[in-house]
Design an enzyme around this catalytic site. Structure first.
Site, PDB file in Angstrom:
ATOM      1  N   GLY A  28      26.820 -98.975  -2.781  1.00  0.00           N
ATOM      2  CA  GLY A  28      28.229 -99.266  -2.505  1.00  0.00           C
ATOM      3  C   GLY A  28      28.646-100.602  -3.115  1.00  0.00           C
ATOM      4  O   GLY A  28      27.903-101.575  -3.015  1.00  0.00           O
ATOM      5  N   ARG A  89      25.449 -94.104  -6.436  1.00  0.00           N
ATOM      6  CA  ARG A  89      24.355 -93.825  -5.499  1.00  0.00           C
ATOM      7  C   ARG A  89      23.499 -92.779  -6.201  1.00  0.00           C
ATOM      8  O   ARG A  89      23.800 -91.597  -6.182  1.00  0.00           O
ATOM      9  CB  ARG A  89      24.906 -93.302  -4.174  1.00  0.00           C
ATOM     10  CG  ARG A  89      25.796 -94.326  -3.444  1.00  0.00           C
ATOM     11  CD  ARG A  89      25.939 -93.959  -1.993  1.00  0.00           C
ATOM     12  NE  ARG A  89      26.921 -94.769  -1.303  1.00  0.00           N
ATOM     13  CZ  ARG A  89      26.702 -95.986  -0.796  1.00  0.00           C
ATOM     14  NH1 ARG A  89      25.530 -96.552  -0.970  1.00  0.00           N
ATOM     15  NH2 ARG A  89      27.644 -96.640  -0.165  1.00  0.00           N
ATOM     16  N   GLY A 119      22.438-103.401  -1.867  1.00  0.00           N
ATOM     17  CA  GLY A 119      21.979-103.429  -0.473  1.00  0.00           C
ATOM     18  C   GLY A 119      20.521-103.015  -0.337  1.00  0.00           C
ATOM     19  O   GLY A 119      19.772-102.993  -1.319  1.00  0.00           O
ATOM     20  N   ASP A 120      20.165-102.678   0.882  1.00  0.00           N
ATOM     21  CA  ASP A 120      18.789-102.347   1.220  1.00  0.00           C
ATOM     22  C   ASP A 120      18.171-101.271   0.318  1.00  0.00           C
ATOM     23  O   ASP A 120      17.077-101.443  -0.199  1.00  0.00           O
ATOM     24  CB  ASP A 120      18.804-101.823   2.668  1.00  0.00           C
ATOM     25  CG  ASP A 120      17.649-102.360   3.451  1.00  0.00           C
ATOM     26  OD1 ASP A 120      17.259-103.509   3.190  1.00  0.00           O
ATOM     27  OD2 ASP A 120      17.117-101.608   4.278  1.00  0.00           O
ATOM     28  N   GLY A 121      18.903-100.170   0.113  1.00  0.00           N
ATOM     29  CA  GLY A 121      18.400 -99.061  -0.701  1.00  0.00           C
ATOM     30  C   GLY A 121      18.155 -99.510  -2.132  1.00  0.00           C
ATOM     31  O   GLY A 121      17.158 -99.132  -2.765  1.00  0.00           O
ATOM     32  N   THR A 142      26.096-106.334   0.039  1.00  0.00           N
ATOM     33  CA  THR A 142      26.671-105.181   0.745  1.00  0.00           C
ATOM     34  C   THR A 142      27.618-105.706   1.808  1.00  0.00           C
ATOM     35  O   THR A 142      27.292-106.686   2.486  1.00  0.00           O
ATOM     36  CB  THR A 142      25.591-104.296   1.411  1.00  0.00           C
ATOM     37  OG1 THR A 142      26.231-103.464   2.401  1.00  0.00           O
ATOM     38  CG2 THR A 142      24.501-105.089   2.112  1.00  0.00           C
ATOM     39  N   ASP A 144      28.071-104.524   4.557  1.00  0.00           N
ATOM     40  CA  ASP A 144      27.493-104.287   5.884  1.00  0.00           C
ATOM     41  C   ASP A 144      26.679-105.483   6.405  1.00  0.00           C
ATOM     42  O   ASP A 144      26.435-105.586   7.603  1.00  0.00           O
ATOM     43  CB  ASP A 144      26.564-103.064   5.860  1.00  0.00           C
ATOM     44  CG  ASP A 144      27.272-101.805   5.400  1.00  0.00           C
ATOM     45  OD1 ASP A 144      28.505-101.755   5.493  1.00  0.00           O
ATOM     46  OD2 ASP A 144      26.580-100.873   4.942  1.00  0.00           O
ATOM     47  N   ASP A 146      23.567-105.956   6.253  1.00  0.00           N
ATOM     48  CA  ASP A 146      22.426-105.439   7.017  1.00  0.00           C
ATOM     49  C   ASP A 146      21.096-105.545   6.275  1.00  0.00           C
ATOM     50  O   ASP A 146      20.165-104.800   6.571  1.00  0.00           O
ATOM     51  CB  ASP A 146      22.694-103.974   7.414  1.00  0.00           C
ATOM     52  CG  ASP A 146      22.885-103.078   6.193  1.00  0.00           C
ATOM     53  OD1 ASP A 146      22.992-103.596   5.070  1.00  0.00           O
ATOM     54  OD2 ASP A 146      22.934-101.850   6.366  1.00  0.00           O
ATOM     55  N   ARG A 171      47.697-105.431  15.720  1.00  0.00           N
ATOM     56  CA  ARG A 171      47.968-106.026  17.035  1.00  0.00           C
ATOM     57  C   ARG A 171      49.481-106.176  17.257  1.00  0.00           C
ATOM     58  O   ARG A 171      49.980-105.964  18.378  1.00  0.00           O
ATOM     59  CB  ARG A 171      47.294-107.394  17.151  1.00  0.00           C
ATOM     60  CG  ARG A 171      47.567-108.078  18.490  1.00  0.00           C
ATOM     61  CD  ARG A 171      47.061-109.503  18.492  1.00  0.00           C
ATOM     62  NE  ARG A 171      45.607-109.547  18.423  1.00  0.00           N
ATOM     63  CZ  ARG A 171      44.803-109.342  19.464  1.00  0.00           C
ATOM     64  NH1 ARG A 171      45.314-109.060  20.646  1.00  0.00           N
ATOM     65  NH2 ARG A 171      43.506-109.418  19.321  1.00  0.00           N
ATOM     66  N   ARG A 188      27.874 -98.812   8.327  1.00  0.00           N
ATOM     67  CA  ARG A 188      26.821 -97.775   8.342  1.00  0.00           C
ATOM     68  C   ARG A 188      26.165 -97.718   9.715  1.00  0.00           C
ATOM     69  O   ARG A 188      26.842 -97.412  10.686  1.00  0.00           O
ATOM     70  CB  ARG A 188      25.783 -98.042   7.246  1.00  0.00           C
ATOM     71  CG  ARG A 188      25.024 -96.792   6.841  1.00  0.00           C
ATOM     72  CD  ARG A 188      24.031 -97.081   5.736  1.00  0.00           C
ATOM     73  NE  ARG A 188      24.679 -97.369   4.481  1.00  0.00           N
ATOM     74  CZ  ARG A 188      24.992 -96.437   3.573  1.00  0.00           C
ATOM     75  NH1 ARG A 188      24.690 -95.188   3.790  1.00  0.00           N
ATOM     76  NH2 ARG A 188      25.581 -96.761   2.450  1.00  0.00           N
ATOM     77  N   GLU A 240      31.500 -97.905  12.635  1.00  0.00           N
ATOM     78  CA  GLU A 240      31.440 -96.474  12.274  1.00  0.00           C
ATOM     79  C   GLU A 240      30.201 -95.773  12.832  1.00  0.00           C
ATOM     80  O   GLU A 240      30.234 -94.564  13.067  1.00  0.00           O
ATOM     81  CB  GLU A 240      31.531 -96.278  10.753  1.00  0.00           C
ATOM     82  CG  GLU A 240      30.368 -96.873   9.978  1.00  0.00           C
ATOM     83  CD  GLU A 240      30.424 -96.558   8.488  1.00  0.00           C
ATOM     84  OE1 GLU A 240      30.954 -95.507   8.106  1.00  0.00           O
ATOM     85  OE2 GLU A 240      29.929 -97.385   7.698  1.00  0.00           O
ATOM     86  N   ARG A 270      36.091-102.460   1.191  1.00  0.00           N
ATOM     87  CA  ARG A 270      35.179-102.703   0.070  1.00  0.00           C
ATOM     88  C   ARG A 270      35.864-103.372  -1.120  1.00  0.00           C
ATOM     89  O   ARG A 270      35.184-103.809  -2.056  1.00  0.00           O
ATOM     90  CB  ARG A 270      34.551-101.375  -0.366  1.00  0.00           C
ATOM     91  CG  ARG A 270      33.569-100.787   0.629  1.00  0.00           C
ATOM     92  CD  ARG A 270      32.172-100.728   0.067  1.00  0.00           C
ATOM     93  NE  ARG A 270      32.076 -99.801  -1.018  1.00  0.00           N
ATOM     94  CZ  ARG A 270      31.666 -98.531  -0.906  1.00  0.00           C
ATOM     95  NH1 ARG A 270      31.306 -98.060   0.278  1.00  0.00           N
ATOM     96  NH2 ARG A 270      31.587 -97.763  -1.948  1.00  0.00           N
TER      97      ARG A 270
HETATM   98  O1  F6P Z   1      27.075 -99.674   2.547  1.00  0.00           O
HETATM   99  C1  F6P Z   1      28.431 -99.927   2.372  1.00  0.00           C
HETATM  100  C2  F6P Z   1      29.255 -98.813   2.943  1.00  0.00           C
HETATM  101  O2  F6P Z   1      30.612 -99.110   2.716  1.00  0.00           O
HETATM  102  C3  F6P Z   1      29.005 -98.497   4.421  1.00  0.00           C
HETATM  103  O3  F6P Z   1      29.662 -99.388   5.281  1.00  0.00           O
HETATM  104  C4  F6P Z   1      29.518 -97.092   4.510  1.00  0.00           C
HETATM  105  O4  F6P Z   1      28.901 -96.400   5.569  1.00  0.00           O
HETATM  106  C5  F6P Z   1      29.129 -96.507   3.181  1.00  0.00           C
HETATM  107  O5  F6P Z   1      28.952 -97.600   2.300  1.00  0.00           O
HETATM  108  C6  F6P Z   1      30.149 -95.568   2.572  1.00  0.00           C
HETATM  109  O6  F6P Z   1      29.601 -95.062   1.413  1.00  0.00           O
HETATM  110  P1  F6P Z   1      30.408 -94.283   0.297  1.00  0.00           P
HETATM  111  O7  F6P Z   1      31.267 -95.259  -0.450  1.00  0.00           O
HETATM  112  O8  F6P Z   1      29.377 -93.674  -0.565  1.00  0.00           O
HETATM  113  O9  F6P Z   1      31.268 -93.282   1.016  1.00  0.00           O
END
Ligand code: F6P
Length: 337
Positions: A28, A89, A119-121, A142, A144, A146, A171, A188, A240, A270
């Site tokens: 992402g 991805r 990110g992690d992946g 990322t 996230d 994370d 608000r 995520r 989410e 994003r």
């Molecule tokens: O990892 C970043 C992220 O935006 C997450 O927060 C979300 O779950 C995911 O990627 C969404 O992925 P995609 O853009 O492939 O729908």
């Protein structure tokens, strides 16, 4: 001499030194990725390396989608969100054969080392290439936030700010109608965005996957207490990964009688021009990635820990974990009522 050359796997640089460095963004996208590419490229050129960009992440590496990068190709990029090298991805890279083919592509393009931003992946993909002997450096990026080995990942601050200004607007209308606003944010399987944007916006309820929710106690009673104390708006931030936001909103209406609306911020989080923090972190992290190659610290991840940008050996880095404690969310609750 690099491990790869030592093991006879990579015949491209006769003396085994690094001459050409590749850079890619994977997974992402996140605001600040362009600033990170820029820092890697400029620092690399400064060290006398030839710089190559792999377009579309590991998928691009796998299929040899390369572009030569000079100082001008990264000019005027750092203030923009997204990634000009594009990202994906990758399914093609995610098999042992895919990793081998990507590794072979490095040989074909005389690429002696690779900087992976993601990110992690993505960092796990970098580890796969490192295990084959390619000198790699990972940079966490990322929204996230994370990545276990780093307290900060590029893109997180901008995403927080984007979510914060959206919630501030929601608000206004929630207050005028005395409604509840259920806002789903990304993350995520983690709740870093939800917790910290929730605190920053004074959310009445924050739901994250790390802390199990008891709907009656944590949502219904909480909102009724807010109502009874004279509040005229109810902001519920849902990560989410914490549950179905529409279902939560419906239950709020049924159980409390408070009218509720759902907003899913989604991919809005994003995009956008990276914040100062993301530009700075991207610049320091990108520069340190190249310094690590110069000093021979291959197979490392750049990490932010205790106020410093450092590098950690990649195998160790990917075993590290971090989490949000129930105490943190309890503290957020205390100041919201
Ligand atoms: O990892 C970043 C992220 O935006 C997450 O927060 C979300 O779950 C995911 O990627 C969404 O992925 P995609 O853009 O492939 O729908």
């Amino acid at each position: 001499m690099t491990d790869a050359v030592k093991h006879g796997l990579v015949p491209w640089s006769e003396d085994g030194g690094i001459r050409t460095v590749g850079v890619l963004t994977n997974g992402g996208d996140a605001p600040g990725m362009n600033a990170a590419i820029r820092a890697v490229v400029r620092a690399g050129l400064h060290e006398g390396y030839r710089m190559l960009g792999c377009r579309r992440g590991f998928h691009g590496l796998w299929r040899g989608d390369m572009v030569e990068l000079d100082g001008r190709s990264v000019s005027g990029r750092l203030q923009y969100g997204g990634t000009f090298l594009m990202t994906a991805r990758s399914q093609s890279f995610n098999t042992p054969e895919g990793v081998e083919k990507a590794f072979e592509m490095c040989r074909v393009f005389c690429m002696d080392a690779l900087v992976v931003i993601g990110g992690d992946g993505s960092l796990r993909g970098a580890l796969d290439l490192s295990r084959m002997g390619l000198p790699v450096i990972g940079i966490p990026s990322t929204i996230d936030n994370d990545v276990g080995c780093s307290e900060y990942a590029i893109g997180y601050d901008t995403a927080l700010n984007t979510a914060m200004s959206a919630i501030d607007k929601l608000r206004d209308t929630a207050t005028s109608h005395e409604r509840c606003s259920c806002i789903e944010v990304m993350g995520r399987r983690t709740g870093y965005i939800a917790l910290n944007v929730g605190v920053s916006c004074g959310a009445e309820v924050i739901l994250i996957p790390e802390v199990e929710m008891d709907f009656d106690r944590d949502v219904a009673r909480r909102l009724l207490e807010c109502h009874n104390s004279g509040k005229s708006h109810y902001i519920v931030v849902v990560a989410e990964g914490a549950g179905d936001t529409v279902e939560i909103s419906n239950r709020i209406e049924t159980q409390t009688g408070i009218e509720s609306r759902v907003t899913i911020l989604g991919h809005l989080q994003r995009g956008g021009s990276p914040s100062t923090r993301d530009r700075m972190m991207a610049s320091w992290m990108g520069t340190l990635a190249i310094k690590s190659l110069v000093s021979g610290d291959y197979g490392h991840v750049v990490s932010y820990r205790q106020g410093r940008v450092i590098t950690i050996e990649i195998e160790e880095a990917l075993q590290m974990t971090k989490t949000i404690s129930p105490e943190e969310i309890e503290t957020a609750y205390q100041i919201a009522l």
